[in-house]
Design an enzyme around this catalytic site. Structure first.
Site, PDB file in Angstrom:
ATOM      1  N   ARG A 111     -22.910   7.025  14.346  1.00 36.80           N
ATOM      2  CA  ARG A 111     -23.797   6.560  15.255  1.00 36.80           C
ATOM      3  C   ARG A 111     -24.454   7.466  15.959  1.00 36.80           C
ATOM      4  O   ARG A 111     -23.795   8.144  16.818  1.00 36.80           O
ATOM      5  CB  ARG A 111     -23.146   5.370  16.207  1.00 36.80           C
ATOM      6  CG  ARG A 111     -23.948   4.841  17.242  1.00 36.80           C
ATOM      7  CD  ARG A 111     -23.580   3.935  17.897  1.00 36.80           C
ATOM      8  NE  ARG A 111     -23.446   2.562  17.444  1.00 36.80           N
ATOM      9  CZ  ARG A 111     -23.400   1.517  17.885  1.00 36.80           C
ATOM     10  NH1 ARG A 111     -23.045   1.410  19.204  1.00 36.80           N
ATOM     11  NH2 ARG A 111     -23.382   0.340  17.203  1.00 36.80           N
ATOM     12  N   HIS A 138     -30.383  -0.181  12.066  1.00 39.56           N
ATOM     13  CA  HIS A 138     -29.148  -0.763  12.524  1.00 39.56           C
ATOM     14  C   HIS A 138     -28.601  -1.517  11.310  1.00 39.56           C
ATOM     15  O   HIS A 138     -28.334  -2.832  11.374  1.00 39.56           O
ATOM     16  CB  HIS A 138     -29.086  -1.365  13.755  1.00 39.56           C
ATOM     17  CG  HIS A 138     -27.628  -1.620  14.208  1.00 39.56           C
ATOM     18  ND1 HIS A 138     -26.223  -1.455  13.616  1.00 39.56           N
ATOM     19  CD2 HIS A 138     -27.138  -2.339  15.516  1.00 39.56           C
ATOM     20  CE1 HIS A 138     -25.203  -1.465  14.311  1.00 39.56           C
ATOM     21  NE2 HIS A 138     -25.824  -2.074  15.399  1.00 39.56           N
ATOM     22  N   GLN A 141     -25.360  -3.999  11.200  1.00 41.50           N
ATOM     23  CA  GLN A 141     -25.540  -5.207  12.062  1.00 41.50           C
ATOM     24  C   GLN A 141     -26.127  -6.200  11.283  1.00 41.50           C
ATOM     25  O   GLN A 141     -25.834  -7.450  11.329  1.00 41.50           O
ATOM     26  CB  GLN A 141     -26.478  -4.881  13.246  1.00 41.50           C
ATOM     27  CG  GLN A 141     -26.556  -6.010  14.208  1.00 41.50           C
ATOM     28  CD  GLN A 141     -25.241  -6.632  14.860  1.00 41.50           C
ATOM     29  OE1 GLN A 141     -24.638  -5.822  15.439  1.00 41.50           O
ATOM     30  NE2 GLN A 141     -25.062  -7.698  14.585  1.00 41.50           N
ATOM     31  N   ASP A 233     -32.942  -9.079  21.310  1.00 47.20           N
ATOM     32  CA  ASP A 233     -31.914  -7.823  21.569  1.00 47.20           C
ATOM     33  C   ASP A 233     -32.383  -7.547  22.815  1.00 47.20           C
ATOM     34  O   ASP A 233     -33.381  -7.757  23.424  1.00 47.20           O
ATOM     35  CB  ASP A 233     -32.445  -6.942  20.351  1.00 47.20           C
ATOM     36  CG  ASP A 233     -31.283  -5.658  20.350  1.00 47.20           C
ATOM     37  OD1 ASP A 233     -30.046  -5.777  21.050  1.00 47.20           O
ATOM     38  OD2 ASP A 233     -31.572  -4.588  19.676  1.00 47.20           O
ATOM     39  N   CYS A 273     -27.250  -9.228  18.377  1.00 49.98           N
ATOM     40  CA  CYS A 273     -26.182  -8.234  18.082  1.00 49.98           C
ATOM     41  C   CYS A 273     -25.143  -8.032  19.205  1.00 49.98           C
ATOM     42  O   CYS A 273     -23.937  -7.531  18.739  1.00 49.98           O
ATOM     43  CB  CYS A 273     -26.834  -7.044  17.605  1.00 49.98           C
ATOM     44  SG  CYS A 273     -27.826  -6.088  18.713  1.00 49.98           S
ATOM     45  N   ARG A 301     -19.251  -8.372  11.566  1.00 46.07           N
ATOM     46  CA  ARG A 301     -19.288  -7.046  11.336  1.00 46.07           C
ATOM     47  C   ARG A 301     -18.056  -6.672  10.586  1.00 46.07           C
ATOM     48  O   ARG A 301     -18.156  -5.709   9.707  1.00 46.07           O
ATOM     49  CB  ARG A 301     -19.312  -6.505  13.131  1.00 46.07           C
ATOM     50  CG  ARG A 301     -20.681  -6.727  13.412  1.00 46.07           C
ATOM     51  CD  ARG A 301     -22.118  -5.978  12.981  1.00 46.07           C
ATOM     52  NE  ARG A 301     -21.845  -4.602  12.888  1.00 46.07           N
ATOM     53  CZ  ARG A 301     -22.006  -3.745  14.030  1.00 46.07           C
ATOM     54  NH1 ARG A 301     -22.483  -4.192  15.050  1.00 46.07           N
ATOM     55  NH2 ARG A 301     -21.903  -2.393  13.711  1.00 46.07           N
TER      56      ARG A 301
HETATM   57  N1   CP Z   1     -23.881  -4.747  18.084  1.00 44.00           N
HETATM   58  C1   CP Z   1     -23.282  -3.546  18.016  1.00 44.00           C
HETATM   59  O1   CP Z   1     -23.659  -2.396  17.462  1.00 44.00           O
HETATM   60  O2   CP Z   1     -22.372  -3.390  18.924  1.00 44.00           O
HETATM   61  P1   CP Z   1     -21.838  -2.099  19.691  1.00 44.00           P
HETATM   62  O3   CP Z   1     -23.066  -1.116  20.069  1.00 44.00           O
HETATM   63  O4   CP Z   1     -20.842  -2.377  20.494  1.00 44.00           O
HETATM   64  O5   CP Z   1     -21.246  -1.377  18.499  1.00 44.00           O
HETATM   65  N1  NVA Z   2     -30.959  -1.934  20.152  1.00 45.43           N
HETATM   66  C1  NVA Z   2     -29.623  -1.785  20.617  1.00 45.43           C
HETATM   67  C2  NVA Z   2     -28.646  -2.198  19.623  1.00 45.43           C
HETATM   68  C3  NVA Z   2     -27.109  -1.981  20.331  1.00 45.43           C
HETATM   69  C4  NVA Z   2     -26.257  -2.628  19.415  1.00 45.43           C
HETATM   70  C5  NVA Z   2     -29.588  -0.391  21.130  1.00 45.43           C
HETATM   71  O1  NVA Z   2     -29.932   0.614  20.188  1.00 45.43           O
HETATM   72  O2  NVA Z   2     -29.082  -0.057  21.835  1.00 45.43           O
END
Ligand code: CP
Ligand code: NVA
Length: 313
Positions: A111, A138, A141, A233, A273, A301
């Site tokens: 990530r 993502h 997700q 989101d 998400c 997930r």
């Molecule tokens: N939705 C998601 O990816 O959550 P986190 O940021 O908690 O991993």
């Molecule tokens: N769009 C959000 C998703 C978090 C899971 C971010 O990137 O922070």
């Protein structure tokens, strides 16, 4: 324990654009099987003795816990690797990190910020690399979202999905995931915050195979009209904290609330998400209401990422 196909063995999951509709179906079907096996307490140690490294340059609740628990349930072991603890944080190159980790691990989940960093890691690694979120995409997700929609609605192709809000990583992967599975998607975002044109073009290209209709509009009501699925989101993603206040003003008309969902189908479902801001992009009445499936979505997930790991590692 039934044998899994080797079709995806050794592949990376960097973007859903790289997978065919039937490969995505295989991941979702495997995820459903794994969910059932886990619920019934049936053994499913497809990755016995294998190790997944998980590199995090951004915060996470769901991704970290679901990957760590997922690899454990598959009989393997997960290592949490905070980027600030790795030599990566002190300037060791992505390429060298990839080459070294490939000598110890069987897979890497990362990530981070730049999609190009994940691509570079995958280029130099001899083991599968999974994108656990970048500024651009993502994919894990959206696989969970598709699994959840199919679980509740019984199908994907032909459904109408509305994404309301920022044209961000979630919106981008949703465009690609819907295009690949025949879900008609309309994204409603304010001017200046629309999804990136190259992602929309990729989705349009992918949709040729499935017949999905891909639309990007400005009016949230237009997007939500007759939708089977409503998704939103956060308005400021990780890394955009300084823009939080400015964005709150721009996105105010894009809040998913009781008024907006009046335009959706009566049996619409709501996805997010998470993490969610009940004072911003969604009202408590919607996310905590009867149409919300966000907890199943979060649970999936686990199942869908187990499927990805079991199929590629
Ligand atoms: N939705 C998601 O990816 O959550 P986190 O940021 O908690 O991993
Ligand atoms: N769009 C959000 C998703 C978090 C899971 C971010 O990137 O922070």
């Amino acid at each position: 324990m039934k044998q899994l196909p080797d079709l995806l063995r050794g592949r990376d999951l960097l973007s859903l654009h790289h997978f065919t509709p039937s490969e995505i179906k295989l991941i979702l079907d495997t995820a459903d099987d794994l969910r059932e096996m886990q619920k019934k307490g049936e053994p499913h140690q497809y990755l016995k003795g294998k190790t997944l490294g998980m590199i995090f340059q951004k915060s996470s609740t769901r991704t970290r816990v679901s990957f760590e628990v997922g690899i454990y349930q598959l009989g393997g072991y997960g290592l949490f690797l905070s980027a600030s603890d790795l030599q990566l944080g002190r300037g060791e190159s992505i390429a060298d990190t990839a080459r070294v980790l490939s000598r110890y691990l069987d897979g890497i989940m990362i990530r981070t910020y730049a999609q190009s960093d994940v691509e570079e890691l995958a280029r130099y690694a001899d083991i599968p690399v999974i994108n656990g979120l970048t500024d651009l995409l993502h994919p894990c997700q959206i696989l969970a979202d598709l699994q959840t929609i199919r679980q509740v609605k019984g199908r994907l192709a032909g459904l109408k999905l509305a994404y309301v809000g920022d044209g961000n990583n979630v919106a981008h992967s949703l465009l690609l995931g819907c295009a690949k599975t025949g879900v008609n998607i309309t994204v409603a975002s304010p001017e200046g915050y629309k999804p990136r044109p190259e992602i929309v073009s990729a989705a349009v290209e992918d949709a040729r195979e499935t017949g999905a209709v891909i639309r990007v509009v400005t009016d949230p009501v237009e997007a939500v009209k007759d939708a089977d699925v409503v998704v939103t989101d956060v308005w400021a993603s990780m890394g955009q904290e300084a823009e939080q206040d400015a964005r709150a003003g721009v996105f105010a008309p894009y809040r998913v609330d009781e008024e907006l969902v009046k335009h959706a189908r009566e049996d619409y479902i709501f996805l997010h998400c998470l993490p969610a801001h009940r004072w911003e992009e969604v009202s408590a009445g919607i996310i905590d209401g009867p149409h919300s499936v966000v907890w199943d979505e979060a649970e999936n997930r686990l199942h869908v990422q187990k499927a990805v790991m079991a199929l590629i590692m």
